[in-house]
Design a protein around this motif. Sequence first.
Motif, PDB file in Angstrom:
ATOM      1  N   MET A 145       0.841  -1.200   0.000  1.00 46.43           N
ATOM      2  CA  MET A 145       0.000   0.000   0.000  1.00 46.43           C
ATOM      3  C   MET A 145       0.877   1.251   0.000  1.00 46.43           C
ATOM      4  O   MET A 145       1.829   1.343   0.757  1.00 46.43           O
ATOM      5  N   LYS A 146       0.511   2.168  -0.883  1.00 42.47           N
ATOM      6  CA  LYS A 146       1.256   3.438  -0.937  1.00 42.47           C
ATOM      7  C   LYS A 146       0.310   4.613  -0.679  1.00 42.47           C
ATOM      8  O   LYS A 146      -0.854   4.580  -1.083  1.00 42.47           O
ATOM      9  N   ILE A 147       0.854   5.645  -0.041  1.00 42.83           N
ATOM     10  CA  ILE A 147       0.095   6.862   0.221  1.00 42.83           C
ATOM     11  C   ILE A 147       0.402   7.893  -0.858  1.00 42.83           C
ATOM     12  O   ILE A 147       1.571   8.091  -1.217  1.00 42.83           O
ATOM     13  N   MET A 148      -0.662   8.524  -1.353  1.00 43.46           N
ATOM     14  CA  MET A 148      -0.492   9.680  -2.235  1.00 43.46           C
ATOM     15  C   MET A 148      -1.137  10.875  -1.524  1.00 43.46           C
ATOM     16  O   MET A 148      -2.296  10.791  -1.102  1.00 43.46           O
ATOM     17  N   TYR A 149      -0.381  11.926  -1.387  1.00 47.51           N
ATOM     18  CA  TYR A 149      -0.822  13.072  -0.587  1.00 47.51           C
ATOM     19  C   TYR A 149      -0.818  14.339  -1.437  1.00 47.51           C
ATOM     20  O   TYR A 149       0.155  14.609  -2.154  1.00 47.51           O
ATOM     21  N   ASN A 150      -1.901  15.108  -1.350  1.00 48.42           N
ATOM     22  CA  ASN A 150      -1.996  16.357  -2.094  1.00 48.42           C
ATOM     23  C   ASN A 150      -1.964  17.535  -1.106  1.00 48.42           C
ATOM     24  O   ASN A 150      -2.984  17.870  -0.503  1.00 48.42           O
ATOM     25  N   PRO A 151      -0.794  18.153  -0.916  1.00 46.69           N
ATOM     26  CA  PRO A 151      -0.694  19.244   0.063  1.00 46.69           C
ATOM     27  C   PRO A 151      -1.505  20.479  -0.320  1.00 46.69           C
ATOM     28  O   PRO A 151      -1.844  21.288   0.544  1.00 46.69           O
ATOM     29  N   SER A 152      -1.843  20.620  -1.586  1.00 47.47           N
ATOM     30  CA  SER A 152      -2.549  21.840  -1.999  1.00 47.47           C
ATOM     31  C   SER A 152      -3.999  21.861  -1.519  1.00 47.47           C
ATOM     32  O   SER A 152      -4.612  22.926  -1.444  1.00 47.47           O
ATOM     33  N   THR A 153      -4.559  20.704  -1.178  1.00 49.27           N
ATOM     34  CA  THR A 153      -5.944  20.674  -0.683  1.00 49.27           C
ATOM     35  C   THR A 153      -6.027  20.399   0.811  1.00 49.27           C
ATOM     36  O   THR A 153      -7.095  20.514   1.405  1.00 49.27           O
ATOM     37  N   CYS A 154      -4.920  20.030   1.440  1.00 49.96           N
ATOM     38  CA  CYS A 154      -4.920  19.707   2.885  1.00 49.96           C
ATOM     39  C   CYS A 154      -5.220  20.965   3.695  1.00 49.96           C
ATOM     40  O   CYS A 154      -4.603  22.008   3.488  1.00 49.96           O
ATOM     41  N   ASN A 155      -6.179  20.846   4.622  1.00 49.63           N
ATOM     42  CA  ASN A 155      -6.526  22.006   5.456  1.00 49.63           C
ATOM     43  C   ASN A 155      -5.875  21.938   6.838  1.00 49.63           C
ATOM     44  O   ASN A 155      -6.156  22.775   7.695  1.00 49.63           O
ATOM     45  N   HIS A 156      -5.063  20.935   7.073  1.00 49.95           N
ATOM     46  CA  HIS A 156      -4.270  20.802   8.303  1.00 49.95           C
ATOM     47  C   HIS A 156      -5.127  20.701   9.557  1.00 49.95           C
ATOM     48  O   HIS A 156      -4.708  21.139  10.632  1.00 49.95           O
ATOM     49  N   TYR A 157      -6.317  20.119   9.434  1.00 48.21           N
ATOM     50  CA  TYR A 157      -7.129  19.895  10.630  1.00 48.21           C
ATOM     51  C   TYR A 157      -6.605  18.729  11.457  1.00 48.21           C
ATOM     52  O   TYR A 157      -6.885  18.631  12.641  1.00 48.21           O
ATOM     53  N   GLY A 158      -5.896  17.818  10.824  1.00 49.53           N
ATOM     54  CA  GLY A 158      -5.207  16.781  11.590  1.00 49.53           C
ATOM     55  C   GLY A 158      -6.003  15.534  11.897  1.00 49.53           C
ATOM     56  O   GLY A 158      -5.640  14.788  12.799  1.00 49.53           O
ATOM     57  N   VAL A 159      -7.060  15.291  11.153  1.00 48.56           N
ATOM     58  CA  VAL A 159      -7.797  14.038  11.369  1.00 48.56           C
ATOM     59  C   VAL A 159      -6.871  12.844  11.151  1.00 48.56           C
ATOM     60  O   VAL A 159      -6.886  11.875  11.911  1.00 48.56           O
ATOM     61  N   CYS A 160      -6.049  12.922  10.131  1.00 50.69           N
ATOM     62  CA  CYS A 160      -5.136  11.806   9.844  1.00 50.69           C
ATOM     63  C   CYS A 160      -4.126  11.619  10.982  1.00 50.69           C
ATOM     64  O   CYS A 160      -3.753  10.490  11.299  1.00 50.69           O
ATOM     65  N   VAL A 161      -3.710  12.708  11.607  1.00 51.14           N
ATOM     66  CA  VAL A 161      -2.752  12.619  12.712  1.00 51.14           C
ATOM     67  C   VAL A 161      -3.399  11.902  13.897  1.00 51.14           C
ATOM     68  O   VAL A 161      -2.752  11.113  14.595  1.00 51.14           O
ATOM     69  N   GLU A 162      -4.683  12.154  14.097  1.00 51.48           N
ATOM     70  CA  GLU A 162      -5.391  11.463  15.185  1.00 51.48           C
ATOM     71  C   GLU A 162      -5.581   9.996  14.858  1.00 51.48           C
ATOM     72  O   GLU A 162      -5.468   9.140  15.734  1.00 51.48           O
ATOM     73  N   GLU A 163      -5.871   9.693  13.608  1.00 52.49           N
ATOM     74  CA  GLU A 163      -6.170   8.307  13.227  1.00 52.49           C
ATOM     75  C   GLU A 163      -4.918   7.437  13.124  1.00 52.49           C
ATOM     76  O   GLU A 163      -4.965   6.264  13.476  1.00 52.49           O
ATOM     77  N   ALA A 164      -3.854   7.993  12.626  1.00 50.88           N
ATOM     78  CA  ALA A 164      -2.640   7.196  12.402  1.00 50.88           C
ATOM     79  C   ALA A 164      -1.398   8.018  12.732  1.00 50.88           C
ATOM     80  O   ALA A 164      -0.634   8.404  11.844  1.00 50.88           O
TER      81      ALA A 164
END
Length: 64
Positions: free
Chosen positions: A1-20
């Motif tokens: 599994m690979k992650i693809m991340y788009n920084p231009s749309t990220c709003n930095h609320y941090g849901v992903c930081v809480e989840e993983a």
Amino acid sequence: MKIMYNPSTCNHYGVCVEEAPEVFSFAEDGSLMIQTYDVPPDLEDKVRDACMMCPTQSIQIDEE
Ligand code: SF4
């Protein structure tokens, strides 16, 4: 599994930081840091949850 991340749309609320937090964290300047784009098998479920819960779809997963 690979992650693809788009920084231009990220709003930095941090849901992903809480989840993983093993994979996603914030740098001192507030930018999102991704520890590894190649997800270890034991973290795949957490990263899938982070992807599903991201409010801006800034994280996509390539299941390979
Ligand atoms: S959950 Fe999505 S929008 Fe929020 S910080 Fe993570 S990648 Fe960015």
